[in-house]
Design an enzyme around this catalytic site. Sequence first.
Site, PDB file in Angstrom:
ATOM      1  CB  CYS A  46      -0.893   0.035   1.233  1.00 16.45           C
ATOM      2  SG  CYS A  46      -2.063  -1.310   1.303  1.00 16.45           S
ATOM      3  CG  ASP A 139     -22.335  10.208 -15.758  1.00 20.30           C
ATOM      4  OD1 ASP A 139     -21.368   9.827 -15.065  1.00 20.30           O
ATOM      5  OD2 ASP A 139     -22.758   9.562 -16.742  1.00 20.30           O
TER       6      ASP A 139
HETATM    7  C1  BEZ Z   1       0.531  -4.724   1.822  1.00 22.93           C
HETATM    8  O1  BEZ Z   1       0.070  -3.617   1.552  1.00 22.93           O
HETATM    9  O2  BEZ Z   1       1.729  -4.939   1.746  1.00 22.93           O
HETATM   10  C2  BEZ Z   1      -0.383  -5.854   2.185  1.00 22.93           C
HETATM   11  C3  BEZ Z   1      -1.505  -5.629   2.964  1.00 22.93           C
HETATM   12  C4  BEZ Z   1      -2.324  -6.694   3.316  1.00 22.93           C
HETATM   13  C5  BEZ Z   1      -2.029  -7.970   2.882  1.00 22.93           C
HETATM   14  C6  BEZ Z   1      -0.915  -8.184   2.091  1.00 22.93           C
HETATM   15  C7  BEZ Z   1      -0.069  -7.123   1.757  1.00 22.93           C
END
Ligand code: BEZ
Length: 223
Positions: A46, A139
Amino acid sequence: MPGVLLGDVFPNFEADTTIGKIQFHDFLGDSWGILFSHPRDFTPVCTTELGRAAKLSGEFARRSVKMIALSIDSVQDHLAWSKDIVAYNGEAPDSMLPFPIIADEKRELAIQLGMLDPDEKDKDGIPLTARCVFVIGPDKKLKLSILYPATTGRNFDEILRTVDSLQLTAQKRVATPVDWKLGDSCMVLPNIPEDEAAKLFPAGVYTKDLPSGKKYLRYTPQP
Ligand code: BEZ
């Protein structure tokens, strides 16, 4: 079944975010929008994704696409995590992410939008959010959704490419073929008769001969 389907008006939810409370349709205004969800704050994949999204924010702005992320932790966590993300991007510690992050602590939006990943659970066994991408048109209708499991990071260049295709095909009666990029030739829509296609696409329509004899592979320079 919860979730949003192509063509549905995207829910006008209220949410706490890193820029305060928002009402989603007001946040979007007349722009396009992209909402991308994340399993959890302070996780490696992330962090790389939000870093890349931040670096591409100028490209999204140029296309008039408002960006917003979502994760299931608190605003306070999001703000602390944002500092890690800007550091990961090599930016000054007081830099802000160029988009807000929604705090979906109770997973209410995750459930409403069908974003839970049954294979990835937190320490209490509760599912985390998957990596969803929703592109919403001016929209307020859903134009594209892509769903990745938590273990597979997204490709934000590909997401920008889909935005280019969505914005072009919203205006012109073409479709974009495999691996298409801005400036490449497009396909004439199958439901446009030959005489009308010739008028609609003055730059020319080129048909590829096929064993079936059917003339459906019709290319035109990007209008
Ligand atoms: C990650 O962002 O690295 C991750 C988050 C949850 C499960 C697996 C990877």
